[in-house]
Design an enzyme around this catalytic site. Structure first.
Site: not given
Length: 215
Positions: A113, A180, A193
């Site tokens: 991320s 995602d 995610h």
């Protein structure tokens, strides 16, 4: 759900889960065979995080004949996303200091991320936070054997490390779960995610990295 709201929902979910999912792997002695540096995602507690922990554990298992050290990138991982700039400075400082002290150590870089943005910045790719970041010196590039990222926001620009970096692209792999919204243009499933550690991606990423150690 707009992209900002989707990202916020994901980050809050990560923050809630980080307290209950083990994320740390104990570091080995200095001058290990392999140094694994990982940057956690937005809102996660300090440490390797919900994706970095399983990734490092799997890589350690797959490289059972070698000594492994781990480093959790020290950065705020805050919701603004701009903490990725200082995060890349911390990563570059760590890698260059270890490289100088341990001439035989090889490196694996990973991020999840916002942590993937830390990695993108450190290898010299332009992102919204790269102006406050740092780039790895060319002298250490050949010792960075693998770059593995999960849910990289770079995907929202239609790019991956593999296609965008001439230096590190051949040694990189990026995982973006279908739907995602953090890494896929038009992504619609915020919770996609959160599953990299449970859907086999961290094991696959570790296998990718393990195959490149010693090359």
């Amino acid at each position: 759900m707009n992209r900002f709201l989707a990202y916020t929902v994901v980050a809050l979910s990560i923050a809630a889960g980080a307290a209950v999912v083990p994320g740390a792997v104990a570091s080995a002695a200095p001058c290990s065979d392999v140094d694994v540096s990982f940057a956690r995602g937005t809102g996660e507690l300090p440490g390797l995080g919900i994706t970095g922990g399983p990734f490092a554990n799997s890589l350690t298992s797959q490289l059972s004949g070698r000594s492994i050290s781990t480093y959790a990138v020290d950065y705020a991982a805050d919701f603004s996303q701009y903490s990725a700039g200082p995060g890349s400075r911390d990563l570059v400082s760590h890698v260059t200091s270890v490289a100088a002290a341990c001439p035989a150590t090889q490196f694996v870089l990973g991020g999840y991320s916002q942590g993937a943005t830390v990695i993108s910045n450190a290898i010299g790719l332009r992102t919204p936070s790269s102006a406050t970041g740092a780039v790895l010196p060319a002298a250490v590039a050949e010792r960075i054997k693998a770059v593995v990222v999960f849910g990289n926001p770079l995907g929202l620009q239609g790019r991956t490390i593999e296609t965008a970096s001439g230096t590190y692209g051949p040694h990189a792999t990026s995982y973006c779960n279908f739907g995602d919204p953090v890494c896929q243009i038009g992504g619609f499933n915020s919770f996609a995610h959160l599953t990299y550690a449970t859907n086999g991606r961290t094991t696959q990423g570790a296998a990718f990295a393990a195959a490149r150690i010693g090359v």
